[in-house]
Write an enzyme that holds these catalytic residues in place. Structure first.
Site, PDB file in Angstrom:
ATOM      1  N   ASP A   8     -18.646   3.079 -22.187  1.00  0.00           N
ATOM      2  CA  ASP A   8     -19.844   2.743 -22.965  1.00  0.00           C
ATOM      3  C   ASP A   8     -21.013   3.510 -22.355  1.00  0.00           C
ATOM      4  O   ASP A   8     -20.814   4.363 -21.467  1.00  0.00           O
ATOM      5  CB  ASP A   8     -20.051   1.215 -23.037  1.00  0.00           C
ATOM      6  CG  ASP A   8     -20.519   0.614 -21.719  1.00  0.00           C
ATOM      7  OD1 ASP A   8     -20.606   1.348 -20.708  1.00  0.00           O
ATOM      8  OD2 ASP A   8     -20.812  -0.598 -21.701  1.00  0.00           O
ATOM      9  N   HIS A   9     -22.219   3.219 -22.823  1.00  0.00           N
ATOM     10  CA  HIS A   9     -23.401   3.925 -22.315  1.00  0.00           C
ATOM     11  C   HIS A   9     -23.580   3.714 -20.812  1.00  0.00           C
ATOM     12  O   HIS A   9     -24.090   4.580 -20.120  1.00  0.00           O
ATOM     13  CB  HIS A   9     -24.653   3.451 -23.071  1.00  0.00           C
ATOM     14  CG  HIS A   9     -24.823   1.968 -23.029  1.00  0.00           C
ATOM     15  ND1 HIS A   9     -24.008   1.120 -23.760  1.00  0.00           N
ATOM     16  CD2 HIS A   9     -25.656   1.173 -22.307  1.00  0.00           C
ATOM     17  CE1 HIS A   9     -24.353  -0.140 -23.506  1.00  0.00           C
ATOM     18  NE2 HIS A   9     -25.340  -0.132 -22.630  1.00  0.00           N
ATOM     19  N   CYS A  65     -17.429   1.326 -17.631  1.00  0.00           N
ATOM     20  CA  CYS A  65     -18.640   0.709 -18.175  1.00  0.00           C
ATOM     21  C   CYS A  65     -19.560   0.442 -16.995  1.00  0.00           C
ATOM     22  O   CYS A  65     -19.372   1.050 -15.930  1.00  0.00           O
ATOM     23  CB  CYS A  65     -18.330  -0.536 -19.017  1.00  0.00           C
ATOM     24  SG  CYS A  65     -17.737  -1.989 -18.121  1.00  0.00           S
ATOM     25  N   GLY A  66     -20.540  -0.397 -17.152  1.00  0.00           N
ATOM     26  CA  GLY A  66     -21.469  -0.629 -16.039  1.00  0.00           C
ATOM     27  C   GLY A  66     -20.757  -1.222 -14.829  1.00  0.00           C
ATOM     28  O   GLY A  66     -20.927  -0.755 -13.703  1.00  0.00           O
ATOM     29  N   GLY A  68     -17.218  -2.103 -15.076  1.00  0.00           N
ATOM     30  CA  GLY A  68     -15.765  -1.940 -15.232  1.00  0.00           C
ATOM     31  C   GLY A  68     -15.090  -3.234 -15.671  1.00  0.00           C
ATOM     32  O   GLY A  68     -13.894  -3.251 -15.948  1.00  0.00           O
ATOM     33  N   ILE A  69     -15.853  -4.296 -15.753  1.00  0.00           N
ATOM     34  CA  ILE A  69     -15.243  -5.599 -16.048  1.00  0.00           C
ATOM     35  C   ILE A  69     -15.059  -5.807 -17.555  1.00  0.00           C
ATOM     36  O   ILE A  69     -13.952  -6.081 -18.027  1.00  0.00           O
ATOM     37  CB  ILE A  69     -16.084  -6.742 -15.441  1.00  0.00           C
ATOM     38  CG1 ILE A  69     -16.112  -6.625 -13.908  1.00  0.00           C
ATOM     39  CG2 ILE A  69     -15.507  -8.101 -15.854  1.00  0.00           C
ATOM     40  CD1 ILE A  69     -17.091  -7.576 -13.221  1.00  0.00           C
ATOM     41  N   GLY A  70     -16.133  -5.664 -18.312  1.00  0.00           N
ATOM     42  CA  GLY A  70     -16.040  -5.927 -19.747  1.00  0.00           C
ATOM     43  C   GLY A  70     -15.045  -5.019 -20.438  1.00  0.00           C
ATOM     44  O   GLY A  70     -14.202  -5.476 -21.239  1.00  0.00           O
ATOM     45  N   ARG A 132      11.687  -5.662  -7.360  1.00  0.00           N
ATOM     46  CA  ARG A 132      11.214  -7.042  -7.587  1.00  0.00           C
ATOM     47  C   ARG A 132       9.954  -7.069  -8.444  1.00  0.00           C
ATOM     48  O   ARG A 132       9.669  -8.069  -9.105  1.00  0.00           O
ATOM     49  CB  ARG A 132      10.977  -7.757  -6.258  1.00  0.00           C
ATOM     50  CG  ARG A 132       9.784  -7.230  -5.454  1.00  0.00           C
ATOM     51  CD  ARG A 132       9.745  -7.842  -4.062  1.00  0.00           C
ATOM     52  NE  ARG A 132       8.535  -7.490  -3.326  1.00  0.00           N
ATOM     53  CZ  ARG A 132       8.335  -6.338  -2.692  1.00  0.00           C
ATOM     54  NH1 ARG A 132       9.267  -5.384  -2.737  1.00  0.00           N
ATOM     55  NH2 ARG A 132       7.219  -6.112  -2.034  1.00  0.00           N
TER      56      ARG A 132
HETATM   57  C1  RB5 Z   1     -23.788  -2.779 -20.688  1.00  0.00           C
HETATM   58  O1  RB5 Z   1     -25.119  -3.040 -20.431  1.00  0.00           O
HETATM   59  C2  RB5 Z   1     -22.916  -3.528 -19.700  1.00  0.00           C
HETATM   60  O2  RB5 Z   1     -22.928  -4.883 -19.996  1.00  0.00           O
HETATM   61  C3  RB5 Z   1     -21.517  -2.986 -19.730  1.00  0.00           C
HETATM   62  O3  RB5 Z   1     -21.533  -1.633 -19.421  1.00  0.00           O
HETATM   63  C4  RB5 Z   1     -20.536  -3.624 -18.754  1.00  0.00           C
HETATM   64  O4  RB5 Z   1     -21.048  -3.669 -17.473  1.00  0.00           O
HETATM   65  C5  RB5 Z   1     -19.927  -4.889 -19.172  1.00  0.00           C
HETATM   66  O5  RB5 Z   1     -19.027  -5.435 -18.540  1.00  0.00           O
END
Ligand code: RB5
Length: 145
Positions: A8-9, A65-66, A68-70, A132
């Protein structure tokens, strides 16, 4: 090896650095975007790359992403995807060796470019150990049914 890339951005700069690194090292890359700083929704980009990996068009995928979680959570919703959000090289090796992760996710706001590329390198140069661990990965797959 053909690799899916998406971000993403919040992950654009690190994604572009990873892309340069991969191409320099003769990996074939399919870049699913985004390619601008305009705000976008990470699930849309996770979906494109994850479906490419799940269909076999690409062998594995790298998401940014910012945090990596979302983008990692979103990718894991696609059947057949095992995506690990990573911030260190030990976990990068282990997630291939033990979890047979077919995607990884990185956070540009968490991890610098140097470490980010080392993580990618550690992941790509590791192998699934099977044995395993295969039974455990099969049990992860069974949860999708
Ligand atoms: C975007 O602002 C941010 O929420 C996204 O890049 C990410 O960090 C979400 O998990």
């Amino acid at each position: 090896m053909k690799i899916a890339l998406a971000c993403d951005h919040g992950g654009l700069n690190l994604k572009n650095e990873i892309k340069k690194y991969l191409e320099k090292n003769n990996y074939e890359v399919i870049d699913f975007g985004t390619n601008s700083n305009e705000s976008v929704d990470y699930p849309d980009y996770a979906e494109k790359a994850a479906k490419s990996v799940a269909s076999g068009e690409t062998e594995c995928g790298i998401l940014v992403c910012g945090t990596g979680i979302g983008i990692g959570i979103a990718a894991n919703k696609v059947k057949g995807i095992r995506c690990a959000t990573l911030g260190d090289t030990f976990s990068a090796r282990m997630t291939k060796a033990h979890n047979d992760a077919n995607m990884i996710a990185l956070g540009e706001r968490v991890t610098g470019i140097g470490l980010g590329i080392d993580i990618v390198d550690a992941y790509l140069n590791s192998s699934f150990e099977g044995g395993r661990h295969q039974k455990r990965v099969d049990k992860i797959s069974a949860l999708e049914k």
